[in-house]
Design a protein around this motif. Structure first.
Motif, PDB file in Angstrom:
ATOM      1  N   UNK A  16       0.810  -1.213   0.000  1.00 47.11           N
ATOM      2  CA  UNK A  16       0.000   0.000   0.000  1.00 47.11           C
ATOM      3  C   UNK A  16       0.848   1.270   0.000  1.00 47.11           C
ATOM      4  N   UNK A  17       1.999   1.246   0.641  1.00 44.76           N
ATOM      5  CA  UNK A  17       2.883   2.419   0.598  1.00 44.76           C
ATOM      6  C   UNK A  17       3.353   2.657  -0.836  1.00 44.76           C
ATOM      7  N   UNK A  18       3.700   1.580  -1.535  1.00 44.71           N
ATOM      8  CA  UNK A  18       4.136   1.700  -2.929  1.00 44.71           C
ATOM      9  C   UNK A  18       2.995   2.164  -3.834  1.00 44.71           C
ATOM     10  N   UNK A  78      -8.942  -2.879   8.851  1.00 47.69           N
ATOM     11  CA  UNK A  78     -10.369  -2.868   8.492  1.00 47.69           C
ATOM     12  C   UNK A  78     -10.594  -1.882   7.346  1.00 47.69           C
ATOM     13  N   UNK A  79      -9.916  -0.751   7.405  1.00 50.50           N
ATOM     14  CA  UNK A  79     -10.004   0.230   6.316  1.00 50.50           C
ATOM     15  C   UNK A  79      -9.558  -0.357   4.991  1.00 50.50           C
ATOM     16  N   UNK A  80      -8.513  -1.177   5.016  1.00 46.15           N
ATOM     17  CA  UNK A  80      -8.048  -1.800   3.774  1.00 46.15           C
ATOM     18  C   UNK A  80      -9.033  -2.849   3.264  1.00 46.15           C
ATOM     19  N   UNK A  81      -9.701  -3.552   4.165  1.00 48.32           N
ATOM     20  CA  UNK A  81     -10.752  -4.492   3.734  1.00 48.32           C
ATOM     21  C   UNK A  81     -11.854  -3.714   3.024  1.00 48.32           C
ATOM     22  N   UNK A 105      -5.853  -9.190  -1.679  1.00 44.49           N
ATOM     23  CA  UNK A 105      -5.597  -8.114  -0.723  1.00 44.49           C
ATOM     24  C   UNK A 105      -6.691  -8.050   0.348  1.00 44.49           C
ATOM     25  N   UNK A 106      -7.922  -8.361  -0.034  1.00 40.75           N
ATOM     26  CA  UNK A 106      -9.018  -8.383   0.937  1.00 40.75           C
ATOM     27  C   UNK A 106      -8.773  -9.463   1.986  1.00 40.75           C
ATOM     28  N   UNK A 113      -6.367  -7.955  10.273  1.00 41.23           N
ATOM     29  CA  UNK A 113      -7.299  -7.537  11.321  1.00 41.23           C
ATOM     30  C   UNK A 113      -7.280  -8.559  12.450  1.00 41.23           C
ATOM     31  N   UNK A 114      -7.395  -9.819  12.099  1.00 41.81           N
ATOM     32  CA  UNK A 114      -7.420 -10.889  13.100  1.00 41.81           C
ATOM     33  C   UNK A 114      -6.117 -10.918  13.895  1.00 41.81           C
TER      34      UNK A 114
END
Length: 119
Positions: A16-18, A78-81, A105-106, A113-114
């Protein structure tokens, strides 16, 4: 669990940074070959999405590293999900059926998260 978190969250944060940095600094023409959807989204929204991705990547790493505000790590995951659910929706609505990366990615973000709740 701690090692598993760092491996999964670290890989997710690097991705995600990339991707976020590309969205923030590259032009629409430079993004188009790898992200065909950029033609359907206003460029300021693409830039904002990139900024959110960079902030989320930071949220996965800094809180567990410093021990401060640990709730931010699972919140970022959670935001990325949610981000990937939106991305899958955008792809499918645009007629693009190539969502394997988004699905992966999801699942990775859900695993993060877990794992983050066990830190």
């Amino acid at each position: 669990m701690n090692i598993a978190y760092w491996i999964v969250a670290g890989l997710l944060a690097i991705f995600y940074a990339y991707a976020g940095t590309l969205k923030v600094i590259r032009s629409r023409d430079q993004l188009r070959p790898m992200m065909a959807w950029v033609d359907h989204i206003p460029l300021p929204a693409v830039r904002a999405l990139g900024t959110v991705e960079i902030l989320g990547a930071t949220g996965l790493i800094l809180p567990p590293l410093t021990g401060i505000a640990l709730f931010v790590a699972p919140t970022a995951a959670i935001g990325f999900v949610l981000l990937q659910i939106g991305a899958i929706t955008v792809h499918l609505m645009g007629g693009d059926r190539r969502i394997a990366l988004n699905a992966g990615l999801t699942v990775t973000a859900a695993a993060t998260v877990w794992l983050a709740t066990r830190l």
